[in-house]
Design an enzyme around this catalytic site. Sequence first.
Site, PDB file in Angstrom:
ATOM      1  N   GLY A  18       0.811  -1.217   0.000  1.00 58.84           N
ATOM      2  CA  GLY A  18       0.000   0.000   0.000  1.00 58.84           C
ATOM      3  C   GLY A  18       0.840   1.260   0.000  1.00 58.84           C
ATOM      4  N   GLY A  74       5.632   4.661  -8.659  1.00 54.83           N
ATOM      5  CA  GLY A  74       6.410   3.438  -8.871  1.00 54.83           C
ATOM      6  C   GLY A  74       5.484   2.229  -8.968  1.00 54.83           C
ATOM      7  CG  HIS A  75       3.217   0.895  -5.643  1.00 51.98           C
ATOM      8  ND1 HIS A  75       3.423   1.908  -4.737  1.00 51.98           N
ATOM      9  CD2 HIS A  75       3.741  -0.216  -5.082  1.00 51.98           C
ATOM     10  CE1 HIS A  75       4.028   1.421  -3.667  1.00 51.98           C
ATOM     11  NE2 HIS A  75       4.239   0.141  -3.852  1.00 51.98           N
TER      12      HIS A  75
END
Length: 289
Positions: free
Chosen positions: A35, A40-41
Site C-alpha cells: 500500500g 512506482g507502483h
Amino acid sequence: MAKTLEVVVRPHELRERVAQWRRKGERIAFVPTMGNLHAGHGSLVSKASELAEHVIVSIFVNPLQFGPNEDFAAYPRTPEDDRELLRSLNVEVLFAPEVDDIYPRGQETTARVHVPGLEDILCGAFRPGHFMGVATVVTKLLNLVQPDVALFGEKDFQQLMIIRRAAIDLCMPIEIVGVPTAREKDGLAMSSRNRYLLPEQRAVAPQIFAALDRARVALEAGSTDYAALEQAGTEALQKAGFRPDYFAIRDAHSLQMPNGESNDLVIVTAARIGRARLIDNVRAKRPSK
Ligand code: PAF
C-alpha cells in the site's frame, strides 16, 4: 473499457474470481504491495496490464517482514488514496486480506520460506528475518492468487532475486517480472519510506542515486578497484548526512562479490537518515576485454 475496482478481502472470494477468468482461458497478472501506492507502483500496474487481461493488486502490510524495532506500526497506510489510484489505473481487483487470512494459525506457527545464501547478505545482514518474512508472504500470496505473472520493482533488487529464486525452487509455474525503478526528477528512487524525510533530508536524498551513478561510470570505464569505489560511495553518503548500512558492488546474477567472469554488476546501497532507511541500486556493464 473502464473497469470497476472490486475490493476482495477473503481468500475464497478471490479464488472464485480467479477461477471465473481461468475458465475463460484469460491471463492474470499480480502486483503485491504494502500500500501507500505511488507512481512506482503505477508503473508496475501499467506493465501488468500489458502482460495479462486481468490485473490483481494486493495490499497487505506484512507483519512477518518487520523486525521488532522496525516501522510496522508507523508504516504509512493510505487506503482511500490507494483505491483512488487503483481506480485511475483501471485495476479490476484489489485483494486486501486481514492478518488472519494470511496467517490463520498466527505468525509464530506459520511455515516459513528461506532462501539460503541470499537472505542473510546485504539488507538481510541488517534486517534479520526480513527476507524470510518477504519470501513467506509472497509464496502465500502467489499460492492464493495463482497468477500467470507477478511483478516486482527492481528498486528492491535483493528482494526480487530472492522471490525469483523461491519461485523456481518451489516449482511455481509463475513468471516473475522485474520493473525498472521509478525515480523522482532529481533521481531519488520512489518509495513509501520517502514520506519519513524532513525537507532538509529530502534535499540531500538524491545523493544516493548520484553516488551509485558515479560508481557505475567508474565501473563502465573499466575500474576494478571495487574496494576503493565502495569506500568512496560510503564516504560520499556519510558526507551528505547519511548513516550507510552498506554500499557494495556485486555480481548482478549471484549478488556475490564480482569475480573475473562477472560482466553484469549491480551497485547496491542502504542508508539511513532521520527515521528513514532508503535503499537503491544501479546496474553496471563491465566493458568487454
Ligand atoms: O516490496 C514490497 O512492498 C513487499 O516487500 C512485498 C513484496 C509486497 C511483500 O510484502
